[in-house]
Design an enzyme around this catalytic site. Structure first.
Site, PDB file in Angstrom:
ATOM      1  N   ASN A  77      29.422  57.645  41.707  1.00 32.96           N
ATOM      2  CA  ASN A  77      30.729  57.319  41.379  1.00 32.96           C
ATOM      3  C   ASN A  77      31.792  58.587  41.248  1.00 32.96           C
ATOM      4  OD1 ASN A  77      29.802  54.855  41.559  1.00 32.96           O
ATOM      5  ND2 ASN A  77      29.877  54.291  39.252  1.00 32.96           N
TER       6      ASN A  77
ATOM      7  N   PRO B 176      39.496  42.083  42.964  1.00 33.97           N
ATOM      8  CA  PRO B 176      40.878  42.080  43.644  1.00 33.97           C
ATOM      9  C   PRO B 176      41.090  43.698  43.430  1.00 33.97           C
ATOM     10  CG  PRO B 176      41.134  41.272  41.481  1.00 33.97           C
ATOM     11  CD  PRO B 176      39.391  41.336  41.549  1.00 33.97           C
ATOM     12  N   ILE B 177      42.195  44.034  44.434  1.00 30.10           N
ATOM     13  CA  ILE B 177      42.701  45.259  44.502  1.00 30.10           C
ATOM     14  C   ILE B 177      44.195  45.189  44.269  1.00 30.10           C
ATOM     15  CG2 ILE B 177      40.909  46.349  45.943  1.00 30.10           C
ATOM     16  CD1 ILE B 177      42.994  45.694  48.424  1.00 30.10           C
ATOM     17  N   ASP B 178      44.635  44.022  43.369  1.00 28.87           N
ATOM     18  CA  ASP B 178      46.260  43.852  43.308  1.00 28.87           C
ATOM     19  C   ASP B 178      46.736  45.181  42.524  1.00 28.87           C
ATOM     20  OD1 ASP B 178      44.396  43.004  41.356  1.00 28.87           O
ATOM     21  OD2 ASP B 178      46.054  42.367  40.169  1.00 28.87           O
TER      22      ASP B 178
ATOM     23  N   ASP C  84      28.065  49.388  33.834  1.00 31.06           N
ATOM     24  CA  ASP C  84      26.856  49.790  34.500  1.00 31.06           C
ATOM     25  C   ASP C  84      25.483  50.001  33.992  1.00 31.06           C
ATOM     26  OD1 ASP C  84      28.763  49.805  36.547  1.00 31.06           O
ATOM     27  OD2 ASP C  84      29.247  51.931  36.655  1.00 31.06           O
TER      28      ASP C  84
ATOM     29  N   ILE D 288      33.896  43.527  31.458  1.00 29.99           N
ATOM     30  CA  ILE D 288      34.363  44.325  32.800  1.00 29.99           C
ATOM     31  C   ILE D 288      34.227  43.298  33.979  1.00 29.99           C
ATOM     32  CG2 ILE D 288      34.811  46.530  33.941  1.00 29.99           C
ATOM     33  CD1 ILE D 288      35.051  46.867  31.088  1.00 29.99           C
TER      34      ILE D 288
ATOM     35  N   ARG E 170      21.541  52.113  47.122  1.00 26.18           N
ATOM     36  CA  ARG E 170      22.833  52.510  47.202  1.00 26.18           C
ATOM     37  C   ARG E 170      23.346  53.519  46.105  1.00 26.18           C
ATOM     38  NH1 ARG E 170      26.065  48.203  45.633  1.00 26.18           N
ATOM     39  NH2 ARG E 170      27.612  49.584  45.343  1.00 26.18           N
TER      40      ARG E 170
HETATM   41  N1  EPU Z   1      40.507  45.010  38.779  1.00 27.55           N
HETATM   42  C1  EPU Z   1      41.603  44.069  39.070  1.00 27.55           C
HETATM   43  N2  EPU Z   1      42.451  44.401  39.918  1.00 27.55           N
HETATM   44  C2  EPU Z   1      42.320  45.690  40.384  1.00 27.55           C
HETATM   45  C3  EPU Z   1      41.405  46.626  40.313  1.00 27.55           C
HETATM   46  C4  EPU Z   1      40.324  46.090  39.443  1.00 27.55           C
HETATM   47  O1  EPU Z   1      41.620  42.958  38.667  1.00 27.55           O
HETATM   48  O2  EPU Z   1      43.269  45.885  41.435  1.00 27.55           O
HETATM   49  C5  EPU Z   1      39.390  44.379  37.774  1.00 27.55           C
HETATM   50  C6  EPU Z   1      38.087  44.358  38.620  1.00 27.55           C
HETATM   51  O3  EPU Z   1      37.919  42.986  38.995  1.00 27.55           O
HETATM   52  C7  EPU Z   1      37.134  44.443  37.401  1.00 27.55           C
HETATM   53  C8  EPU Z   1      37.830  45.407  36.359  1.00 27.55           C
HETATM   54  O4  EPU Z   1      39.220  45.395  36.802  1.00 27.55           O
HETATM   55  O5  EPU Z   1      36.902  43.276  36.703  1.00 27.55           O
HETATM   56  C9  EPU Z   1      37.317  46.735  36.432  1.00 27.55           C
HETATM   57  O6  EPU Z   1      37.555  47.195  37.730  1.00 27.55           O
HETATM   58  P1  EPU Z   1      37.556  48.757  38.274  1.00 27.55           P
HETATM   59  O7  EPU Z   1      38.726  48.835  39.065  1.00 27.55           O
HETATM   60  O8  EPU Z   1      37.557  49.715  36.758  1.00 27.55           O
HETATM   61  O9  EPU Z   1      36.119  49.074  38.863  1.00 27.55           O
HETATM   62  P2  EPU Z   1      35.848  49.847  40.225  1.00 27.55           P
HETATM   63  O10 EPU Z   1      36.724  51.256  40.439  1.00 27.55           O
HETATM   64  O11 EPU Z   1      35.698  48.806  41.259  1.00 27.55           O
HETATM   65  C10 EPU Z   1      33.981  51.580  39.396  1.00 27.55           C
HETATM   66  C11 EPU Z   1      32.579  51.988  39.730  1.00 27.55           C
HETATM   67  C12 EPU Z   1      31.597  50.692  39.062  1.00 27.55           C
HETATM   68  C13 EPU Z   1      32.185  50.504  37.514  1.00 27.55           C
HETATM   69  C14 EPU Z   1      33.353  49.908  37.311  1.00 27.55           C
HETATM   70  C15 EPU Z   1      33.990  50.034  35.971  1.00 27.55           C
HETATM   71  C16 EPU Z   1      32.700  53.344  41.478  1.00 27.55           C
HETATM   72  C17 EPU Z   1      32.569  53.406  42.935  1.00 27.55           C
HETATM   73  N3  EPU Z   1      32.567  51.982  40.986  1.00 27.55           N
HETATM   74  O12 EPU Z   1      34.590  50.335  39.962  1.00 27.55           O
HETATM   75  O13 EPU Z   1      30.412  50.967  39.335  1.00 27.55           O
HETATM   76  O14 EPU Z   1      31.286  49.298  37.307  1.00 27.55           O
HETATM   77  O15 EPU Z   1      34.312  51.322  38.024  1.00 27.55           O
HETATM   78  O16 EPU Z   1      33.359  51.059  35.234  1.00 27.55           O
HETATM   79  O17 EPU Z   1      33.126  54.206  40.758  1.00 27.55           O
HETATM   80  C18 EPU Z   1      28.148  50.729  39.839  1.00 27.55           C
HETATM   81  O18 EPU Z   1      28.118  52.001  40.127  1.00 27.55           O
HETATM   82  O19 EPU Z   1      27.069  50.189  39.958  1.00 27.55           O
HETATM   83  C19 EPU Z   1      29.573  50.224  39.763  1.00 27.55           C
HETATM   84  C20 EPU Z   1      29.441  49.031  40.083  1.00 27.55           C
END
Ligand code: EPU
Length: 419
Positions: free
Chosen positions: A23, A122-124, A308, A330, A400
């Site tokens: 990550n 989502p990516i909002d 994680d 989360i 992965r």
């Molecule tokens: N979320 C939203 N809207 C957004 C972005 C996120 O609702 O625009 C929500 C997500 O749906 C989720 C929460 O916010 O419920 C947390 O999401 P976050 O954006 O923090 O996670 P991420 O960036 O998608 C990274 C790691 C994940 C890890 C999470 C939380 C990477 C590549 N991935 O994901 O890692 O679980 O942060 O710490 O850095 C893994 O390695 O197995 C893994 C899933």
């Protein structure tokens, strides 16, 4: 399709050097797009997600070569701003290329990323923040077309409603070359954010406050290449420690990030394992049956207990004495591994956000399917502690995030083969 065959019941024992962080590696590879010149990344884990990131770099015109655990990325020429849907679908982190492409060329065309196995993702927040930075985003028919006026974004004050790791990374990547200052309030504080910022600073970026909830980025016209060492993978560390605890074994983990793993270690210690740390080493011994964790294990953004590590710790607690309770805060759908653990004999009840684990004396091997990356690793941990043979299929999920998991486990004396 490959499988892992595990003959359980052996105590893991030995020394293991921890792989580099997935990550961290993924956003840092995306960040290399911002540098006009060569970036050399050491301690880069050899993972399918890392190769997906390399394919995205290739597709936009960069060169990316691997030699052992070193990746050399040359982004002096960026000839393409469109990332195909098939590349975007390979992993969730492909979305990080949006901020990096915007910071680098001022435009990009991407699609909704893959990686939906943990529920809706989502990516909002990403899109709202980039719009606030002056990016024109047209979102329709699965494509997301982004363009800045006059070639670069502009600094902005952004307050996130939740400290999203990916949104924080995308904002930073777009902000380092934007005009003016960007302030991110309620930013994610994960160690991998600090690693990304450490890399960007080594390339000449002006960033402060990472590791805290207010990050300030002052835009610079241009970044240069650098040589950088990616931090160790705290989740792979949590996985090998959980496997060792589950088999009542003994391990010395080297090349570990001890301070960053503290939120996990402090919970694992409550199971009765002896844990000692020194410099970049973690020693764990788990001689007798583990004890359940008394307090609810609540997953939270860093420095809380990491989501994680929820599945892998659960794999160790299913044979502990007493009842442990997890609360997953989360992701909405991060208990998909529990059916496989139940098939091995675990007593787990999932009630909404909570999973109640009543410790059983032993598990038996079974044929199971990996549901997602960490869930698959949890199945491997449970299989190592179970009596008899287990077969784990769909291990592409595990590949992965874990570099040659079977070799790491065999180094610790586990009976595991890939077929
Ligand atoms: N979320 C939203 N809207 C957004 C972005 C996120 O609702 O625009 C929500 C997500 O749906 C989720 C929460 O916010 O419920 C947390 O999401 P976050 O954006 O923090 O996670 P991420 O960036 O998608 C990274 C790691 C994940 C890890 C999470 C939380 C990477 C590549 N991935 O994901 O890692 O679980 O942060 O710490 O850095 C893994 O390695 O197995 C893994 C899933």
């Amino acid at each position: 399709m490959q499988k892992l065959i595990i003959n359980g019941g052996r105590r893991l024992r030995g020394e293991l050097s921890l792989q580099g962080s997935k990550n961290s590696a993924l956003p840092i590879m995306a960040a290399s797009l911002l540098c006009r010149g060569e970036c050399t990344l050491h301690n880069c884990p050899k993972l399918t997600d890392v190769y997906s990131a390399a394919r995205i770099l290739n597709c936009v015109g960069c060169r990316c070569n691997f030699s052992g655990n070193t990746a050399v990325i040359d982004s002096s020429v960026i000839s393409e701003t469109v990332i195909s849907e098939s590349l975007m679908r390979e992993m969730r982190s492909s979305i990080i290329f949006m901020g990096a492409m915007l910071g680098s060329t001022g435009e990009c065309s991407v699609s909704v990323p893959g990686g939906c196995e943990l529920g809706p993702r989502p990516i909002d927040m990403h899109l709202a923040a980039l719009r606030k930075m002056g990016v024109d985003i047209r979102d329709g028919g699965g494509r997301i077309v982004c363009r800045t006026q006059s070639g670069s974004a502009r600094g902005a004050r952004i307050s996130l409603s939740f400290p999203s790791v990916g949104a924080t990374e995308n904002i930073i990547l777009c902000a380092v070359t934007a005009e003016g200052e960007t302030v991110i309030n309620n930013a994610a504080r994960e160690p991998e954010i600090c690693d990304l910022c450490g890399f960007l600073r080594a390339c000449g970026a002006d960033i402060s406050g990472d590791g805290e909830s207010r990050i300030v980025v002052k835009g610079k016209k241009r970044l240069h290449g650098c040589e950088y060492r990616i931090m160790p993978d705290r989740i792979a560390g949590a996985t090998y420690l959980s496997m060792t605890a589950a088999t009542r074994g003994e391990i010395i983990l080297t090349n570990a990030c001890v301070a960053e793993m503290e939120p996990f270690l402090s919970v694992l210690e409550q199971t009765g394992c002896s844990i000692y740390t020194r410099d970049d080493r973690i020693y764990l011994r788990s001689g007798s049956r583990l004890k359940a964790v008394r307090d609810r294990i609540r997953t939270m953004p860093h420095p809380g207990f990491p989501t994680d590590a929820q599945a892998v710790l659960m794999a160790a607690l299913i044979t502990a004495e007493g009842t442990s309770v997890f609360e997953e805060n989360i992701f909405n759908c991060r208990y998909r591994h529990t059916d496989a653990l139940v098939k091995m004999g675990a007593d787990i009840q999932v009630l909404g956000k909570a999973a109640i684990i009543k410790g059983v004396p032993s598990l038996s091997g079974a044929a199971v399917e990996a549901t997602d990356l960490r869930g698959g690793a949890a199945m491997a941990a449970a299989a190592l502690s179970a009596e008899g043979m287990s077969e784990i299929s769909r291990i592409s999920h595990i590949d992965r995030g874990y570099e040659k998991i079977e070799e790491a486990v065999r180094k610790l004396g586990g009976d595991i083969v890939r077929i």
